[in-house]
Design a protein around this motif. Structure first.
Motif: not given
Ligand SMILES: Nc1ncnc2c1ncn2[C@@H]1O[C@H](COP(=O)(O)OP(=O)(O)OP(=O)(O)O)[C@@H](O)[C@H]1O
Ligand SMILES: O=P(O)(O)OC[C@H]1O[C@H](OP(=O)(O)OP(=O)(O)O)[C@H](O)[C@@H]1O
Ligand SMILES: [Mg+2]
Length: 282
Positions: A14-17, A30-31, A87-88
């Motif tokens: 999520g954070s990368a996108m 969509e995934s 992040f992460a």
């Protein structure tokens, strides 16, 4: 076209996108989409399992990827990190039931459960410990309760998962991790497409952590005011119609903005404003 690996699920995804979106790149809707071409920005995104990303990048089939430092190290892939993304963030640690062991020096003959066999194996060898490793895909914290291992080695962020399982961390952290951009070892460092991609992500990092600050101050206070807000290069100073006053504009770290505003006010500065930065190239 620059070919970029992006985590398709898990803690990094999520954070990368979100970061790529902020950097102006198209993202999948969509995934189930596994590949996305962004012709305007001349990039192609491949949505892959985070664990596999270092393998693809080291093979040279993809130019760069976003993954976790711990996953890169665990894979043993021939790739290196070229940008930290903040992040992460996590640490990688051993844990056990209280009373079982106090650190790796006590692990001889024990079994350690982990999803990161590469990191643990290297660390045990380095520490001269003879313990066995059992590989589990996830929810490693439960392995001790179920008798599969006496020790676990896993990602710790808040420590909640460990505590909930009645475990305590032991020994020093094996490593600290965060999301990173990686490329194949030995890939040309000056590839203009890669450089442009990195500048865009750096722009997002700066826009997220800095604000623009404007204020008016008396000329005689300017030197002390500028010492509080030195900016990245140097602040912009403009004359005000009101003689003896100037307007100052400078970037400041967002987390220090309120303290700096207090200090500027004390100094006699007025009309102190901060505004968000949406995008930036340093
Ligand atoms: N709770 C967490 N906080 C911060 N970083 C985390 C957390 N959990 C995992 N990570 C980081 O995410 C990366 C692991 O990616 P991965 O997709 O395997 O995560 P995951 O959430 O464990 O996914 P899955 O459970 O689907 O396997 C590693 O770099 C790890 O350090
Ligand atoms: O210290 P904490 O804040 O509790 O975070 C760490 C936990 O988060 C991740 O688990 P995840 O939810 O991804 O499940 P998994 O163990 O099945 O991968 C990681 O594997 C730890 O278990
Ligand atoms: Mg997990």
């Amino acid at each position: 076209m620059l070919r970029i690996a992006v985590p398709n699920k898990g803690a990094l995804s999520g954070s990368a996108m979100a970061m790529l979106h902020e950097a102006g790149y198209q993202q999948r809707k969509e995934s189930k989409e596994l590949v996305l071409v962004d012709p305007e920005n001349e990039v192609e995104f491949f949505y892959l399992r985070p664990r596999d990303i270092a393998i693809y990048v080291s093979s040279g089939k993809l130019d760069i990827g976003i993954t976790g430092r711990d996953l890169l190290l665990d894979s043993g892939a021939d790739a290196e990190e070229i940008l930290q993304l903040g992040f992460a963030r996590s640490t990688f640690r051993y844990a056990t039931k209280p009373g079982t062991a106090t650190g790796p020096q006590d692990f001889d003959g024990m079994t350690i459960a982990t999803s990161y066999e590469g990191i643990v194996d290297a660390h045990l060898k380095e520490s001269g410990v003879k313990a066995s490793i059992v590989h589990l895909d996830g929810a490693v914290e439960t392995a001790i309760e179920l008798g599969v291992a006496q020790i676990i080695a896993d990602v710790v962020e808040t420590g909640t998962s460990m505590r909930n399982a009645g475990l305590v961390v032991i020994g020093d952290p094996i490593m600290t991790s965060e999301a990173v951009v990686i490329r194949r070892n030995g890939a040309p460092a000056d590839d203009p497409k890669v450089q442009q991609f990195l500048r865009r992500l750096q722009g997002v990092l700066v826009a997220r952590s800095y604000v623009m600050m404007d204020y008016d101050c008396r000329v005689e206070h300017l030197e002390r005011a500028v010492a509080l807000t030195p900016g990245l290069e140097s602040p912009t100073i403009s004359p005000l119609h009101h003689e003896g006053w100037v307007a100052v504009r400078s970037m400041v770290a967002a987390k220090e903005a309120q303290r700096i505003m207090d200090d500027l006010y004390e100094l006699g500065a007025r009309a102190i404003l901060t505004t968000a930065i949406h995008a930036c190239r340093l």
